[in-house]
Design a protein around this motif. Structure first.
Motif, short mmCIF file in Angstrom:
data_model
loop_
_atom_site.label_atom_id
_atom_site.label_comp_id
_atom_site.label_asym_id
_atom_site.label_seq_id
_atom_site.Cartn_x
_atom_site.Cartn_y
_atom_site.Cartn_z
N GLY A 1 -6.60 6.11 -7.50
CA GLY A 1 -7.22 6.11 -6.19
C GLY A 1 -8.69 5.73 -6.20
N ALA A 2 -9.21 5.30 -7.35
CA ALA A 2 -10.64 4.99 -7.46
C ALA A 2 -11.03 3.82 -6.56
N ALA A 3 -10.22 2.76 -6.52
CA ALA A 3 -10.55 1.60 -5.69
C ALA A 3 -10.48 1.96 -4.21
N LEU A 4 -9.47 2.72 -3.84
CA LEU A 4 -9.31 3.10 -2.44
C LEU A 4 -10.43 4.04 -1.97
N ALA A 5 -10.99 4.81 -2.89
CA ALA A 5 -12.06 5.74 -2.53
C ALA A 5 -13.31 4.98 -2.05
N ARG A 6 -13.42 3.72 -2.42
CA ARG A 6 -14.59 2.92 -2.01
C ARG A 6 -14.35 2.17 -0.70
N VAL A 7 -13.23 2.40 -0.05
CA VAL A 7 -12.84 1.67 1.16
C VAL A 7 -12.81 2.62 2.35
N ASP A 8 -13.13 2.09 3.53
CA ASP A 8 -12.96 2.86 4.76
C ASP A 8 -11.46 2.91 5.04
N LEU B 1 2.71 3.44 0.31
CA LEU B 1 2.33 4.43 -0.71
C LEU B 1 2.71 3.96 -2.11
N ARG B 2 3.90 3.40 -2.25
CA ARG B 2 4.33 2.90 -3.57
C ARG B 2 3.38 1.81 -4.07
N PRO C 1 2.63 10.91 -7.95
CA PRO C 1 1.72 11.90 -8.52
C PRO C 1 0.98 12.66 -7.42
N GLY C 2 0.92 13.94 -7.55
CA GLY C 2 0.18 14.75 -6.60
C GLY C 2 0.94 15.10 -5.33
N GLY C 3 2.02 14.40 -5.06
CA GLY C 3 2.80 14.68 -3.85
C GLY C 3 2.02 14.42 -2.57
N LEU C 4 2.53 14.91 -1.48
CA LEU C 4 1.90 14.72 -0.18
C LEU C 4 1.65 16.08 0.48
N PRO C 5 0.55 16.18 1.22
CA PRO C 5 0.30 17.44 1.91
C PRO C 5 1.36 17.69 3.00
#
Length: 189
Positions: free
Chosen positions: A44-51, A34-35, A8-12
């Protein structure tokens, strides 16, 4: 953004360009990572809280430093072709099948699925005498082959602080096999 491998969203584009410059092993690691992230944290909510930078360093450290620690502890490794050449007779390497089916060789499977053979198990172009008996004494269901390799190269209190490999080199296979059986009994208890 371009959709990559159905994610989802692909990669830049910058990520795609960076991936294009990586080795096959690096690319495979990133794709698998990534998978897993998409599977375990779809939004990505959990990862958003991580450095993210620290987490990435930790993941790479765990993968690469782990391999380095094993090499530091066990010494070098042969791949199948190295063992084929080592066991060659009259300059003719043995077959890959002969290596994989040979009893008495300690074969270790890496995290990437590659089979390697610790160099400590060879002397004079042959496996250490008695190693096959040690392998039989400690079945894989009791101790992984990596754990057994560590035991073989670590000083053992029951062997007066000597490593089993050293004793095998000195011709004391019976002592090492007895210690291996004792260890296997302790593991099974």
């Amino acid at each position: 953004m371009t959709d990559v491998a159905g994610m989802p969203g692909g990669l830049p584009r910058s990520m795609l360009e960076a991936l294009a410059r990586t080795s096959g092993a690096q690319r495979s690691f990133v794709e698998q990572l990534l998978r897993e992230l998409v599977l375990r944290d779809p939004d990505g909510a959990a990862l958003a809280r991580v450095d993210a930078a620290a987490a990435a360093r930790g993941a790479v450290d765990q993968v690469l430093d782990s391999a380095e620690r094993w090499t530091d502890h066990l010494g070098g490794f042969y791949d199948v072709d190295g063992v084929r050449r080592l066991l060659s007779r009259a300059g003719r390497p043995v077959s890959k099948q002969a290596v994989s089916q040979r009893r008495g060789l300690l074969a270790l499977t890496t995290g990437s699925g590659r089979v390697v053979y610790p160099t400590f198990q060879f002397t004079g172009g042959s496996p250490l005498p008695g190693l096959d008996d040690v392998l039989r004494a400690v079945p894989e269901y009791l101790a992984s082959r990596w754990t057994l390799a560590s035991w073989l190269t670590s000083p053992q209190p029951g062997l007066d602080g000597t490593t089993p490999v050293q004793l095998l080199r000195e011709g004391a296979a019976d002592v090492v096999v007895a210690a291996a059986r004792d260890w296997a009994r302790a593991l099974a208890a």
